[in-house]
Design a protein around this motif. Structure first.
Motif, PDB file in Angstrom:
ATOM      1  N   TYR A 108       0.851  -1.205   0.000  1.00 59.82           N
ATOM      2  CA  TYR A 108       0.000   0.000   0.000  1.00 59.82           C
ATOM      3  C   TYR A 108       0.881   1.248   0.000  1.00 59.82           C
ATOM      4  CZ  TYR A 108      -3.999   2.907   1.600  1.00 59.82           C
ATOM      5  OH  TYR A 108      -4.995   3.846   1.717  1.00 59.82           O
ATOM      6  N   PHE A 130      -8.347   3.143  -2.621  1.00 57.11           N
ATOM      7  CA  PHE A 130      -9.724   2.652  -2.560  1.00 57.11           C
ATOM      8  C   PHE A 130      -9.875   1.520  -3.569  1.00 57.11           C
ATOM      9  CE2 PHE A 130      -9.463   7.072  -1.324  1.00 57.11           C
ATOM     10  CZ  PHE A 130     -10.035   7.029  -0.050  1.00 57.11           C
ATOM     11  N   SER A 131     -11.109   1.112  -3.838  1.00 52.91           N
ATOM     12  CA  SER A 131     -11.331  -0.038  -4.716  1.00 52.91           C
ATOM     13  C   SER A 131     -11.871   0.340  -6.086  1.00 52.91           C
ATOM     14  CB  SER A 131     -12.289  -1.039  -4.050  1.00 52.91           C
ATOM     15  OG  SER A 131     -11.742  -1.508  -2.834  1.00 52.91           O
ATOM     16  N   GLU A 135     -15.577   5.366  -5.747  1.00 52.17           N
ATOM     17  CA  GLU A 135     -15.090   5.559  -4.378  1.00 52.17           C
ATOM     18  C   GLU A 135     -14.050   6.661  -4.314  1.00 52.17           C
ATOM     19  OE1 GLU A 135     -14.296   2.308  -1.251  1.00 52.17           O
ATOM     20  OE2 GLU A 135     -14.084   1.319  -3.203  1.00 52.17           O
ATOM     21  N   ALA A 136     -13.137   6.642  -5.281  1.00 45.70           N
ATOM     22  CA  ALA A 136     -12.079   7.649  -5.279  1.00 45.70           C
ATOM     23  C   ALA A 136     -12.662   9.046  -5.442  1.00 45.70           C
ATOM     24  CB  ALA A 136     -11.077   7.353  -6.392  1.00 45.70           C
ATOM     25  N   ASN A 139     -14.510  10.121  -2.297  1.00 42.79           N
ATOM     26  CA  ASN A 139     -13.601  10.475  -1.213  1.00 42.79           C
ATOM     27  C   ASN A 139     -12.842  11.766  -1.497  1.00 42.79           C
ATOM     28  OD1 ASN A 139     -13.244   8.437   1.203  1.00 42.79           O
ATOM     29  ND2 ASN A 139     -13.822   7.242  -0.594  1.00 42.79           N
ATOM     30  N   THR A 292      -7.825  11.851  -8.976  1.00 42.69           N
ATOM     31  CA  THR A 292      -8.328  10.502  -8.738  1.00 42.69           C
ATOM     32  C   THR A 292      -7.895   9.571  -9.865  1.00 42.69           C
ATOM     33  OG1 THR A 292     -10.445  10.899  -9.882  1.00 42.69           O
ATOM     34  CG2 THR A 292     -10.355  11.383  -7.524  1.00 42.69           C
ATOM     35  N   ILE A 321     -11.499   7.951   6.833  1.00 40.02           N
ATOM     36  CA  ILE A 321     -11.295   7.544   5.444  1.00 40.02           C
ATOM     37  C   ILE A 321     -10.903   6.063   5.416  1.00 40.02           C
ATOM     38  CG2 ILE A 321      -9.861   7.893   3.384  1.00 40.02           C
ATOM     39  CD1 ILE A 321     -11.708  10.242   3.924  1.00 40.02           C
ATOM     40  N   GLY A 322     -11.361   5.344   4.392  1.00 41.11           N
ATOM     41  CA  GLY A 322     -10.927   3.960   4.225  1.00 41.11           C
ATOM     42  C   GLY A 322     -12.069   3.044   3.839  1.00 41.11           C
ATOM     43  N   GLY A 323     -11.826   1.749   3.895  1.00 44.24           N
ATOM     44  CA  GLY A 323     -12.823   0.757   3.547  1.00 44.24           C
ATOM     45  C   GLY A 323     -12.248  -0.625   3.731  1.00 44.24           C
ATOM     46  N   ALA A 326     -10.247  -1.502   0.621  1.00 41.55           N
ATOM     47  CA  ALA A 326      -9.506  -0.391   0.023  1.00 41.55           C
ATOM     48  C   ALA A 326      -8.000  -0.630   0.110  1.00 41.55           C
ATOM     49  CB  ALA A 326      -9.874   0.913   0.724  1.00 41.55           C
TER      50      ALA A 326
END
Length: 450
Positions: A108, A130-131, A135-136, A139, A292, A321-323, A326
């Motif tokens: 990461y 992110f995925s 999402e990007a 965010n 992004t 922030i996150g997931g 992600a």
């Protein structure tokens, strides 16, 4: 005949049709699909894939089709590219997941370091992973709102930013993306895009007039002190590969700086070497506050990112922030393979050469027909807008017929455009000139048949 499951660059690089399209095995899978999948989950192609690599996709019936779509700009470095496969496979043997929010890991950080170094600008940066592209983008808006304390978001006509509630709101086109899915998110405003081909008073006035309308919208209707960010694709994707009029984006960027509005470049489709630069913003001399990326970033694995100024990215509170998925470690490893492929394979220069070849082929076709309104794009991201003869009226029917002709004859293409009248080309950067030339021979025949 059933296709081999061996893919990647070693796959035979030929167009080969051994059954009708779709073949019997694809039709069998289509019947199974009807019973298992919802109607709204549609596919452009009727063939089902068995393997892919280089510039071809082989279906379950053994037909080998030329790929001019790259999974919608995802397999930019080619399907199952060696460095992507090697890095991802090695990571799979180590661990597949911990959730970076729970137990962090080095891949990461490595991807973030690469994006911080590669994105435009020499300022200090941070990257969050992110995925998906949606999402990007979502965010990026969260970061902008947190950093500015403002709510409003300004986007443009013909934009596509995703399918989540916020990004669907930010997307311009109703069908198929928004129809029936409201109500939409508040505080999203839309400005005209500087679309030279369709600007009412002509392309020579496009940049100035579009900017004037943009500025009036913000200053007079919304209030500049209410706007958190302006989100723009430096080259619009789903909208039809619209290249904004020269000077327009620079004016927008200067306007945003003067009013402390953050500029977000949505490079989900344009980024990662697609346009003949690492990022399309570079063609315009833009240094966005936030950028992004997704699609081509993971080489086929789901990975997205927001990269931006450190002072903005550090504003969000810890845990905000996150997931769960992600920055998945296998997707991160694949992304490092993507960087390897681009740098070691000279793929940025290859994108430029592919674009030159496509434009040359399309200009040759344009000499034989009166339905090509405009050829446009950058690098290996080129489109042709079709119109009815003697007008600028969108010719959606011709695009549909051309796409079907290509599909039936072993060439996978994509359509686009707010009016559905754009044929777009996003070949993998590993495709050969020979395959491209053969593909455009099929396209030329399709135009002739019209």
């Amino acid at each position: 005949m059933t296709a081999t499951l061996t893919g990647g660059p070693d796959l035979e690089q030929v167009r080969r049709l051994i059954t009708e399209i779709p073949g019997p095995r694809s039709r069998e899978l289509a019947e199974r699909r009807k019973a298992a999948l919802p109607t709204g989950l549609a596919s452009a192609a009727e063939v089902y894939i068995a393997s892919a690599g280089g510039g071809v996709v082989v279906d379950v019936d053994g037909n080998s089709l030329i790929d001019l779509g790259s999974g919608i700009a995802v397999t930019t470095v080619g399907n199952s590219a060696p460095a992507v496969v090697a890095r991802a496979a090695d990571q799979l043997t180590q661990y597949t997941h911990t959730c970076f929010l729970n137990v962090p890991y080095e891949p990461y950080i490595e991807v973030a370091e690469r994006l911080n170094a590669l994105t435009p600008g020499d300022h200090e940066k941070r990257t969050a992973l992110f995925s998906t592209g949606a999402e990007a983008v979502e965010n990026a808006v969260k970061y902008a709102r947190a950093a500015t304390g403002r709510d409003a978001v300004v986007v443009f006509d013909h934009a596509f930013h995703g399918r989540s509630l916020l990004t669907m709101t930010m997307t311009a086109k109703n069908q198929p993306y928004k129809h029936g899915f409201g109500p939409f998110a508040p505080e999203v405003y839309r400005a005209p895009m500087a679309y030279p081909y369709r600007w009412p008073s002509g392309p020579e006035n496009c940049a100035d007039e579009a900017f004037s309308q943009f500025a009036t919208l913000i200053d007079a209707q919304i209030g500049a002190d209410q706007v958190a960010c302006v989100v723009v694709e430096p080259l619009q994707g789903e909208g039809g590969f619209i290249v904004p009029a020269e000077g327009f984006l620079q004016k927008v960027a200067e306007f945003c700086r003067e009013r402390a509005i953050l500029l977000v470049a949505d490079e989900v489709q344009t980024g990662i070497a697609r346009t003949g630069a690492w990022f399309a913003s570079e063609h315009e001399g833009l240094v966005p506050d936030l950028i992004t990326t997704a699609k081509g970033l993971g080489g086929g694995l789901p990975l997205a990112a927001v990269t931006g100024r450190a002072d903005i990215m550090d504003v969000a509170h810890a845990g905000g922030i996150g997931g769960t998925y992600a920055g998945n470690p296998v997707a991160c490893a694949a992304a490092l393979g993507v960087f390897d492929e681009i740098e070691n394979g000279g793929l940025i220069e290859r994108a430029k050469a592919i674009g030159d070849l496509i434009v040359r082929e399309l200009r040759g076709i344009a000499e034989t027909t009166d339905i090509i309104g405009e050829i446009r794009g950058r690098g290996a991201m080129i489109a042709v807008e079709l119109v009815k003869p003697g007008t600028r009226e969108p010719n959606k029917e011709a695009v549909a017929k051309l796409a079907k002709h290509c599909h039936d004859n072993g060439v996978l293409t994509l359509t686009a455009g707010t009016f559905g009248n754009v044929l777009r080309f996003l070949p993998p950067l590993t495709i050969s000139d020979e395959l491209l030339t053969e593909a455009f021979a099929v396209i030329r025949d399709g135009f002739a048949a019209l």
